[in-house]
Design an enzyme around this catalytic site. Structure first.
Site, mmCIF file in Angstrom:
data_model
loop_
_atom_site.group_PDB
_atom_site.id
_atom_site.type_symbol
_atom_site.label_atom_id
_atom_site.label_comp_id
_atom_site.label_asym_id
_atom_site.label_seq_id
_atom_site.Cartn_x
_atom_site.Cartn_y
_atom_site.Cartn_z
ATOM 1 N N LYS A 53 0.843 -1.206 0.000
ATOM 2 C CA LYS A 53 0.000 0.000 0.000
ATOM 3 C C LYS A 53 0.876 1.254 0.000
ATOM 4 O O LYS A 53 0.602 2.215 -0.715
ATOM 5 C CB LYS A 53 -0.942 -0.021 1.214
ATOM 6 C CG LYS A 53 -2.050 -1.068 1.092
ATOM 7 C CD LYS A 53 -2.864 -1.232 2.372
ATOM 8 C CE LYS A 53 -3.886 -2.359 2.207
ATOM 9 N NZ LYS A 53 -4.708 -2.582 3.412
ATOM 10 N N GLN A 97 -4.590 -1.220 9.619
ATOM 11 C CA GLN A 97 -4.538 -2.560 9.020
ATOM 12 C C GLN A 97 -5.115 -3.588 9.992
ATOM 13 O O GLN A 97 -4.748 -3.628 11.162
ATOM 14 C CB GLN A 97 -3.093 -2.912 8.636
ATOM 15 C CG GLN A 97 -2.950 -4.194 7.861
ATOM 16 C CD GLN A 97 -3.595 -4.156 6.470
ATOM 17 O OE1 GLN A 97 -3.702 -3.122 5.831
ATOM 18 N NE2 GLN A 97 -4.034 -5.312 5.998
ATOM 19 N N ASP A 120 -10.687 3.133 4.349
ATOM 20 C CA ASP A 120 -11.107 1.741 4.165
ATOM 21 C C ASP A 120 -12.623 1.570 4.083
ATOM 22 O O ASP A 120 -13.105 0.499 3.720
ATOM 23 C CB ASP A 120 -10.613 0.900 5.354
ATOM 24 C CG ASP A 120 -9.343 0.141 5.033
ATOM 25 O OD1 ASP A 120 -9.193 -0.295 3.883
ATOM 26 O OD2 ASP A 120 -8.519 -0.015 5.946
HETATM 27 N N1 GUN Z 1 -7.120 -6.765 6.294
HETATM 28 C C1 GUN Z 1 -7.528 -7.537 5.259
HETATM 29 N N2 GUN Z 1 -8.013 -6.753 4.276
HETATM 30 C C2 GUN Z 1 -7.924 -5.483 4.693
HETATM 31 C C3 GUN Z 1 -8.254 -4.226 4.114
HETATM 32 O O1 GUN Z 1 -8.766 -4.100 3.003
HETATM 33 N N3 GUN Z 1 -7.969 -3.131 4.879
HETATM 34 C C4 GUN Z 1 -7.423 -3.220 6.110
HETATM 35 N N4 GUN Z 1 -7.220 -2.096 6.773
HETATM 36 N N5 GUN Z 1 -7.116 -4.359 6.676
HETATM 37 C C5 GUN Z 1 -7.363 -5.486 5.968
#
Ligand code: GUN
Length: 281
Positions: A53, A97, A120
């Protein structure tokens, strides 16, 4: 033989458009779009996702602010950081995350993010807006990417039977809401579903977010169906999806590979959400 949906190529195209928008933002406001990325603890998969990311941010002229907190951090400290970032005018998006360590109440932490900075789309306000059909919320990245991949086939979603296997807050539930908003007839299946095969066999669009390697086999798929594999499972051969790709590709009309399908789209949509959030302020 199915047509392979090239998520990586579609994501690359979206990212090149985002770079233009991020450059325009910088020229106009004299600062870069900013995304704060918070990781807690040492989950190895999370470390890889976060690294991807941050790399993607850099390539799209988005300033990333990375915070790595100790596994044993107190909820209060995490919340304090979120409050600081909420108040920081240079920060347009905040991402925590998941999963968080067990001692931290994930729901309570996500609730502290300013919904306008919720890159998100996990905040209850944004999830609620999606379910109510309100267009001004942020939609979760993976579901948003899945809809883009389905639309890339050119097959209309309206009136189709879409079957989602998995009911998580971050994929199953929001993607079901988005398919419904696109006029599909939606069935959500999960670990307690009886006669799963009967249901998946009737799916024109099949979205798999189960977390079990090669769980969906060719005999469970309707000929010509669009198959979207959200699985990111690690087995003895490395990364693999929820779909038995080699078997299912002989039956499906369209199929996403793992890797190279949904994963790159999740990252692209995160950047989209961040730039959208910055521009709409
Ligand atoms: N853990 C698994 N998928 C995601 C996601 O799309 N965003 C975040 N923040 N954590 C995750």
């Amino acid at each position: 033989m199915a047509e392979i949906i090239d998520g990586k190529a579609i994501a690359t195209k979206i990212r090149s458009q985002l770079l233009i928008r991020a450059n325009e933002f910088e020229n106009r406001y004299g600062r870069k779009v900013g995304l704060a990325v918070i990781r807690v603890g040492s989950n190895p998969a999370s470390a890889v996702y976060v690294r991807n990311k941050i790399k993607a941010c850099n390539e799209c002229n988005i300033r990333s602010l990375s915070y790595e907190l100790d596994e044993n951090v107190k909820s209060e400290q995490l919340v304090e950081l979120i409050h600081t970032l909420n108040a920081d005018a240079q920060v347009d998006g905040i991402l925590v995350q998941l999963p968080l360590p067990k001692h931290i109440d994930e729901r309570a932490v996500l609730a502290e993010i300013d919904p306008k900075k919720d890159a998100d789309g996990f905040h209850a306000v944004n999830a609620g807006k999606l379910f109510l059909g309100e267009k001004d919320g942020t939609v979760a990245c993976t579901p948003r990417g899945i809809i883009e991949l389905i639309k890339s086939t050119g097959v209309p979603i309206r009136g189709k039977h879409a079957v989602v296997v998995g009911r998580s807050n971050i994929v199953g539930k929001p993607v079901a809401a988005m398919l419904l908003a696109n006029d599909a007839t939606v069935t959500v299946c999960h670990s307690r579903t009886v006669n799963l095969k009967e249901i998946t066999l009737s799916a024109d669009i099949l979205v798999l977010a189960i977390g079990k390697s090669k769980f969906i086999t060719a005999d469970m798929v309707k000929p010509g169906a669009i198959v979207i594999d959200v699985g990111m499972n690690r087995d003895e051969n490395g990364l693999c999806g929820d779909v038995d790709f080699d078997g299912v590709k002989e039956v499906a009309g369209y199929i996403t590979p793992v890797p190279g399908g949904v994963g790159p789209m999740t990252v692209a949509m995160l950047l989209c959400n961040t730039v959208d959030g910055a521009v709409h302020e």
